[in-house]
Write a protein that holds these residues in place. Structure first.
Motif, PDB file in Angstrom:
ATOM      1  N   LEU A  69      18.020  29.362  22.332  1.00  0.00           N
ATOM      2  CA  LEU A  69      16.363  29.581  22.819  1.00  0.00           C
ATOM      3  C   LEU A  69      15.488  30.713  22.209  1.00  0.00           C
ATOM      4  N   THR A  70      15.968  32.091  22.698  1.00  0.00           N
ATOM      5  CA  THR A  70      15.810  33.110  21.533  1.00  0.00           C
ATOM      6  C   THR A  70      15.155  33.346  20.176  1.00  0.00           C
ATOM      7  N   LEU A  71      17.409  32.442  19.698  1.00  0.00           N
ATOM      8  CA  LEU A  71      17.102  32.671  17.987  1.00  0.00           C
ATOM      9  C   LEU A  71      16.079  30.742  17.452  1.00  0.00           C
ATOM     10  N   SER A  72      15.836  30.241  18.726  1.00  0.00           N
ATOM     11  CA  SER A  72      14.642  29.474  17.772  1.00  0.00           C
ATOM     12  C   SER A  72      13.464  29.967  17.523  1.00  0.00           C
ATOM     13  N   LEU A  73      13.126  30.800  18.734  1.00  0.00           N
ATOM     14  CA  LEU A  73      11.666  30.681  18.636  1.00  0.00           C
ATOM     15  C   LEU A  73      11.527  32.556  17.872  1.00  0.00           C
ATOM     16  N   ARG A  74      12.402  33.184  17.573  1.00  0.00           N
ATOM     17  CA  ARG A  74      12.885  34.702  16.428  1.00  0.00           C
ATOM     18  C   ARG A  74      12.255  32.883  15.066  1.00  0.00           C
ATOM     19  N   GLY A  75      13.021  32.247  14.564  1.00  0.00           N
ATOM     20  CA  GLY A  75      12.826  31.957  12.878  1.00  0.00           C
ATOM     21  C   GLY A  75      11.549  31.141  13.408  1.00  0.00           C
TER      22      GLY A  75
END
Length: 137
Positions: A69-75
């Protein structure tokens, strides 16, 4: 539509046209990679209903890890589709919201979702046929 009405390049135009198509693919592929993954699609659709905090998103997206979720939101934030707003408090409050660009992505995603739903049975039947055929090979 007949072939006469289609914009078909001549043999002389084909190489530059091919290079142009290749260039367009190179530009589009990273964008499609971002917006085409299942987590990004789910995040965009959920945020389309309004801002959410991280843990709200995590609860609403079955099976996503905190890291993913963190990686997806950052992207999505990097690509200008999501805004991250930190409100100073104890503990700090962080809200995620779709940008106008992110909102503009909802309609195409919904159309793809409708297409997938309409064609689900046909796709399942094709998969079963393919799998049966490959079991005998």
């Amino acid at each position: 539509m007949s072939l006469a009405h289609m914009d078909v390049p001549s043999q002389e135009e084909a190489p530059s046209s091919h290079a142009s198509n290749h260039s367009a693919c190179g530009r589009v592929a990273p964008v499609l990679q971002r917006i085409g993954d299942k987590w990004s699609i789910l995040i965009v659709m959920i945020l389309g209903d309004g801002p959410r905090r991280f843990n709200e998103l995590k609860r609403q997206i079955d099976g996503i890890s905190q890291r993913m979720l963190t990686l997806s939101l950052r992207g999505l934030e990097r690509d200008g589709l999501v805004t991250r707003t930190v409100t100073p408090s104890i503990p700090p409050r962080v809200d995620y919201t779709l940008t106008d660009l992110g909102q503009s992505l909802r309609a195409p995603m919904q159309a793809i979702g409708r297409w997938a739903d309409v064609h689900y049975d046909t796709i399942q039947a094709a998969r079963e046929t393919f799998d049966r055929r490959n079991e005998t090979d």
